[in-house]
Design a protein around this motif. Sequence first.
Motif, PDB file in Angstrom:
ATOM      1  N   SER A  27       0.826  -1.220   0.000  1.00 21.33           N
ATOM      2  CA  SER A  27       0.000   0.000   0.000  1.00 21.33           C
ATOM      3  C   SER A  27       0.855   1.262   0.000  1.00 21.33           C
ATOM      4  CB  SER A  27      -0.885   0.027   1.249  1.00 21.33           C
ATOM      5  OG  SER A  27      -1.429  -1.235   1.506  1.00 21.33           O
ATOM      6  N   LYS A  62      -5.996   6.874   3.438  1.00 19.47           N
ATOM      7  CA  LYS A  62      -5.646   5.447   3.624  1.00 19.47           C
ATOM      8  C   LYS A  62      -4.442   5.414   4.582  1.00 19.47           C
ATOM      9  CE  LYS A  62      -2.762   3.842   0.284  1.00 19.47           C
ATOM     10  NZ  LYS A  62      -2.290   2.964  -0.767  1.00 19.47           N
ATOM     11  N   HIS A  64      -3.238   3.499   6.687  1.00 14.83           N
ATOM     12  CA  HIS A  64      -2.375   2.328   6.910  1.00 14.83           C
ATOM     13  C   HIS A  64      -1.088   2.435   6.097  1.00 14.83           C
ATOM     14  CE1 HIS A  64      -5.070   1.420   3.545  1.00 14.83           C
ATOM     15  NE2 HIS A  64      -4.132   0.618   3.069  1.00 14.83           N
ATOM     16  N   GLY A 111      -6.630   6.138   9.575  1.00 15.53           N
ATOM     17  CA  GLY A 111      -6.396   4.704   9.767  1.00 15.53           C
ATOM     18  C   GLY A 111      -7.715   3.974   9.698  1.00 15.53           C
ATOM     19  N   LEU A 113     -10.684   3.743   7.779  1.00 15.98           N
ATOM     20  CA  LEU A 113     -10.909   4.200   6.401  1.00 15.98           C
ATOM     21  C   LEU A 113     -12.233   4.932   6.254  1.00 15.98           C
ATOM     22  CD1 LEU A 113      -9.710   0.913   4.673  1.00 15.98           C
ATOM     23  CD2 LEU A 113      -8.505   3.108   4.650  1.00 15.98           C
ATOM     24  N   GLY A 141      -7.774   5.323  -0.951  1.00 13.75           N
ATOM     25  CA  GLY A 141      -7.534   4.026  -1.580  1.00 13.75           C
ATOM     26  C   GLY A 141      -8.743   3.645  -2.425  1.00 13.75           C
ATOM     27  N   ASP A 142      -8.548   2.760  -3.412  1.00 17.43           N
ATOM     28  CA  ASP A 142      -9.715   2.374  -4.218  1.00 17.43           C
ATOM     29  C   ASP A 142     -10.669   1.499  -3.406  1.00 17.43           C
ATOM     30  OD1 ASP A 142      -7.874   0.263  -4.341  1.00 17.43           O
ATOM     31  OD2 ASP A 142      -8.275  -0.212  -6.433  1.00 17.43           O
ATOM     32  N   GLY A 143     -10.123   0.633  -2.564  1.00 20.97           N
ATOM     33  CA  GLY A 143     -10.979  -0.151  -1.673  1.00 20.97           C
ATOM     34  C   GLY A 143     -11.708   0.750  -0.700  1.00 20.97           C
ATOM     35  N   GLU A 144     -11.012   1.774  -0.258  1.00 21.82           N
ATOM     36  CA  GLU A 144     -11.618   2.726   0.684  1.00 21.82           C
ATOM     37  C   GLU A 144     -12.869   3.379   0.084  1.00 21.82           C
ATOM     38  OE1 GLU A 144      -9.137   6.064   1.749  1.00 21.82           O
ATOM     39  OE2 GLU A 144     -10.424   6.579   3.443  1.00 21.82           O
ATOM     40  N   GLU A 147     -16.467   2.649   1.119  1.00 18.52           N
ATOM     41  CA  GLU A 147     -17.078   3.179   2.349  1.00 18.52           C
ATOM     42  C   GLU A 147     -18.209   4.151   1.995  1.00 18.52           C
ATOM     43  OE1 GLU A 147     -16.392   2.523   5.502  1.00 18.52           O
ATOM     44  OE2 GLU A 147     -14.447   1.518   5.437  1.00 18.52           O
ATOM     45  N   ASN A 172      -4.949   1.011  -7.174  1.00 20.23           N
ATOM     46  CA  ASN A 172      -3.980  -0.093  -7.328  1.00 20.23           C
ATOM     47  C   ASN A 172      -4.685  -1.442  -7.501  1.00 20.23           C
ATOM     48  OD1 ASN A 172      -4.652  -0.971  -4.715  1.00 20.23           O
ATOM     49  ND2 ASN A 172      -2.944   0.115  -3.756  1.00 20.23           N
ATOM     50  N   LEU A 174      -6.136  -3.560  -5.786  1.00 22.12           N
ATOM     51  CA  LEU A 174      -6.140  -4.596  -4.746  1.00 22.12           C
ATOM     52  C   LEU A 174      -6.549  -3.970  -3.426  1.00 22.12           C
ATOM     53  CD1 LEU A 174      -2.772  -6.476  -5.468  1.00 22.12           C
ATOM     54  CD2 LEU A 174      -5.062  -7.394  -5.824  1.00 22.12           C
ATOM     55  N   LYS A 231       0.188  -1.935  -6.875  1.00 18.79           N
ATOM     56  CA  LYS A 231       0.477  -2.183  -5.462  1.00 18.79           C
ATOM     57  C   LYS A 231       1.843  -2.890  -5.373  1.00 18.79           C
ATOM     58  CE  LYS A 231      -2.151  -3.394  -1.347  1.00 18.79           C
ATOM     59  NZ  LYS A 231      -3.502  -3.475  -0.808  1.00 18.79           N
ATOM     60  N   HIS A 245       0.006  -6.957   1.115  1.00 18.41           N
ATOM     61  CA  HIS A 245      -0.798  -5.998   1.896  1.00 18.41           C
ATOM     62  C   HIS A 245      -0.428  -6.172   3.371  1.00 18.41           C
ATOM     63  CE1 HIS A 245      -4.175  -3.313   2.768  1.00 18.41           C
ATOM     64  NE2 HIS A 245      -4.360  -4.066   3.838  1.00 18.41           N
TER      65      HIS A 245
END
Length: 263
Positions: A27, A62, A64, A111, A113, A141-144, A147, A172, A174, A231, A245
């Motif tokens: 990350s 993000k 983390h 932290g 997200l 982040g893209d995963g973030e 939310e 990224n 992932l 990533k 990760h």
Amino acid sequence: MNLMITKEIRKSILQMVYRSKSSHIGSCLSIVEILYVLYFKVMRIDPAHPDNESRDKFILSKGHASAALYATLAEKGFFQKQLLERFYVDYGLLPGHVDMKAVPGIEASSGSLGHGLSIGIGMAIANKLSNNPGHIYVLLGDGECNEGSIWEGVMIAPMLKLDNLTVIIDLNKLQGYGRSDEIINQSNIIERWKAFGWDTYDIDGHDTEEIEVALKYYHSMPKVIVANTIKGKGISFMENKLEWHYKSPNTEEYQKALAELGD
Ligand SMILES: Cc1ncc(C[n+]2csc(CCOP(=O)(O)OP(=O)(O)O)c2C)c(N)n1
């Protein structure tokens, strides 16, 4: 110059994560060029006066990926590089998730997200109300972006015409436990943000010139830059591999990675 600094940042990240046996190296590695361009080419900041009222502000939502931010701030001269040795260790100084009270230059703790965009919107509104020229940058982040709280911010920022706000999405592809498009498919993420009224840009997130042009391009509405990244970028055996990760390099992997980054 670009290459020297980004290589130094990557080396610091590797050393920090190896020393503390901690997570999130992949990350961190995907956002090195973005942080480099922000801190060395774009943002109006002065490490000697980190509290200057009219400074630009950056929020690493993000959180983390804290090691990347700490390493960049040290490289920029906000604090001594030696302090990076106190990352994520007992009685350390730099927690594993971003802590705004740890060292100068950090604008928001993160932290958990999903909060950075709302914090950034608040800062952008405050600057508008006080005629403060400072620009606000938020990295997600893209995963973030799964939310729900992110989408409250996506809806309100264009309504308020926050042209002093720029969001960068680290695409990224992932997350912690899988591929982003297999968890919640946002492959049309640009169209989604555009539909809410954002100015949108689609770039290579490792090309420092493209990043700089996108960041400096004039915009009348809030801007989102979707940065296509890898990533684990820069260490061949970590690139695009989900395990990096959470995994921390063992001594053999550390030596191999260090050799790849070179002197
Ligand atoms: C609210 C919340 N839920 C879960 C987590 C645990 N978590 C840490 S990193 C991560 C994945 C983030 O993926 P992404 O935003 O794509 O960032 P990347 O690490 O891929 O750069 C998760 C779920 C968290 N930090 N906060």
